[in-house]
Structure formats: C-alpha cells, structure tokens
Design a protein around this motif. Structure first.
Motif, PDB file in Angstrom:
ATOM      1  N   LYS A   1     -40.376  78.540 -54.789  1.00 23.93           N
ATOM      2  CA  LYS A   1     -40.574  77.176 -55.293  1.00 23.93           C
ATOM      3  C   LYS A   1     -39.588  76.210 -54.639  1.00 23.93           C
ATOM      4  N   VAL A   2     -38.320  76.628 -54.524  1.00 22.13           N
ATOM      5  CA  VAL A   2     -37.308  75.773 -53.896  1.00 22.13           C
ATOM      6  C   VAL A   2     -37.643  75.576 -52.426  1.00 22.13           C
ATOM      7  N   TRP A   3     -38.058  76.642 -51.750  1.00 24.42           N
ATOM      8  CA  TRP A   3     -38.431  76.557 -50.340  1.00 24.42           C
ATOM      9  C   TRP A   3     -39.581  75.577 -50.128  1.00 24.42           C
ATOM     10  N   GLU A   4     -40.548  75.606 -51.024  1.00 27.62           N
ATOM     11  CA  GLU A   4     -41.688  74.697 -50.928  1.00 27.62           C
ATOM     12  C   GLU A   4     -41.214  73.244 -50.872  1.00 27.62           C
TER      13      GLU A   4
ATOM     14  N   GLN B   1     -35.387  81.380 -47.088  1.00 26.71           N
ATOM     15  CA  GLN B   1     -33.990  81.757 -46.860  1.00 26.71           C
ATOM     16  C   GLN B   1     -33.132  80.608 -46.341  1.00 26.71           C
ATOM     17  N   ALA B   2     -33.582  79.933 -45.289  1.00 28.59           N
ATOM     18  CA  ALA B   2     -32.712  78.910 -44.689  1.00 28.59           C
ATOM     19  C   ALA B   2     -33.509  77.910 -43.846  1.00 28.59           C
ATOM     20  N   LEU B   3     -33.024  76.673 -43.895  1.00 25.06           N
ATOM     21  CA  LEU B   3     -33.554  75.594 -43.072  1.00 25.06           C
ATOM     22  C   LEU B   3     -32.354  74.803 -42.581  1.00 25.06           C
ATOM     23  N   ALA B   4     -32.330  74.472 -41.290  1.00 24.85           N
ATOM     24  CA  ALA B   4     -31.254  73.644 -40.748  1.00 24.85           C
ATOM     25  C   ALA B   4     -31.827  72.734 -39.680  1.00 24.85           C
ATOM     26  N   PHE B   5     -31.229  71.541 -39.580  1.00 27.08           N
ATOM     27  CA  PHE B   5     -31.620  70.617 -38.524  1.00 27.08           C
ATOM     28  C   PHE B   5     -30.386  69.952 -37.935  1.00 27.08           C
TER      29      PHE B   5
END
Length: 157
Positions: A20-23, A80-84
């Motif tokens: 849900k958080v990833w969405e 798991q992870a997202l970065a920009f």
C-alpha cells in the motif's frame, strides 16, 4: 567545486502493508499530494510509467519563490526502495520501506548529496530562498510533513 551539506533522514511507522505504501510513493507524479514544497510533477516526454531511469520535472515553491528541477529515478525496487537524483543540485532523495510485523511499514526518507552540491545551486539557495540557515530547516520540516501526509494517505480507509 561542490559544497557539502548534511544528510537528512526521517522515519515514520505506518499502519499499512508495504504494498500500500509503495503504491503511493512509487508514482512520483503524486508527490505534490505529500510534499509542501512540490507543486507539480510531470514525467518527461517519452516516459509513460515510473521505473528505473524515468525522468521527471518538478515545480517547487518556497516563500513565494518558484523553480523547476529535473530528476531521474536511480533506484526502483518494488515495495522496497525508490530513489531519484535531482540534476540541478545532485541531491538524491530516497524512500525505503521495511516491513513491520504482518501489516505495518517503516518508511525512511533520506536526502543526501554524495558529491556535494554545486556552487551554483548553493548560490541559488542564498540569493533566492533565504539562505541555508532558513531553507535547510524548511526542507527538513517539509520532509517530516511529507511522511506524515503519506502515513495519513496509506492509513485512510
């Protein structure tokens, strides 16, 4: 020459599963819903979805000043992870999700400049955004606000 800046890190426990958080966080086009600094986010031409390598543009605001930044997704690991990385200043913003029990998530937000910030970007902060002494605390507060807004959205029925 680059200017060193301190790393920022905030965490929040969310009563929702990582999926849900990833969405919520994985669609950077929604960042203006959570961040008090971001007014809009658009994927660059040629990109239809958010994935590793996707480029996007943010419109930002602080104390009546507005500016545009360009970023690229440099880490994209579902649930798991997202970065920009922001092109104009070299900042890397990362979000990491850690499962808590059967239905919770620890969400960590981190901002770092592994190669420092360009003198041009530091100069913009000084000349247009009230200086580092004013702007950096506002960025830190905005990070906390962003996590609180994400938590509220993820925990909403």
């Amino acid at each position: 020459m680059n200017v060193e800046i301190p790393r920022l890190e905030h965490q929040i426990e969310i009563d929702a599963p990582p999926a849900k958080v990833w969405e919520l966080i994985s669609d950077v086009r929604r960042m203006n819903e959570w961040s008090p600094q971001v007014t809009s986010t658009r994927l660059r031409a040629g990109y239809d979805t958010v994935a590793l390598g996707t480029e996007f543009t943010n419109r930002n605001q602080h104390q009546g000043q507005e500016w545009t930044t360009h970023a690229t997704i440099v880490r994209f690991e579902p649930e798991q992870a997202l970065a920009f990385r922001v092109a104009e200043n070299g900042m890397v913003w990362a979000y990491e999700l850690t499962p808590l029990g059967d239905s919770g998530t620890l969400l960590t937000q981190r901002r770092e400049a592994p190669e420092g910030v360009s003198e041009l970007a530091a100069g913009f902060v000084e000349s247009h955004l009230g200086g580092a002494g004013t702007f950096m605390p506002a960025v830190a507060a905005g990070g906390r606000e962003t996590l609180e807004a994400l938590k509220a959205a993820a925990e909403a029925p």
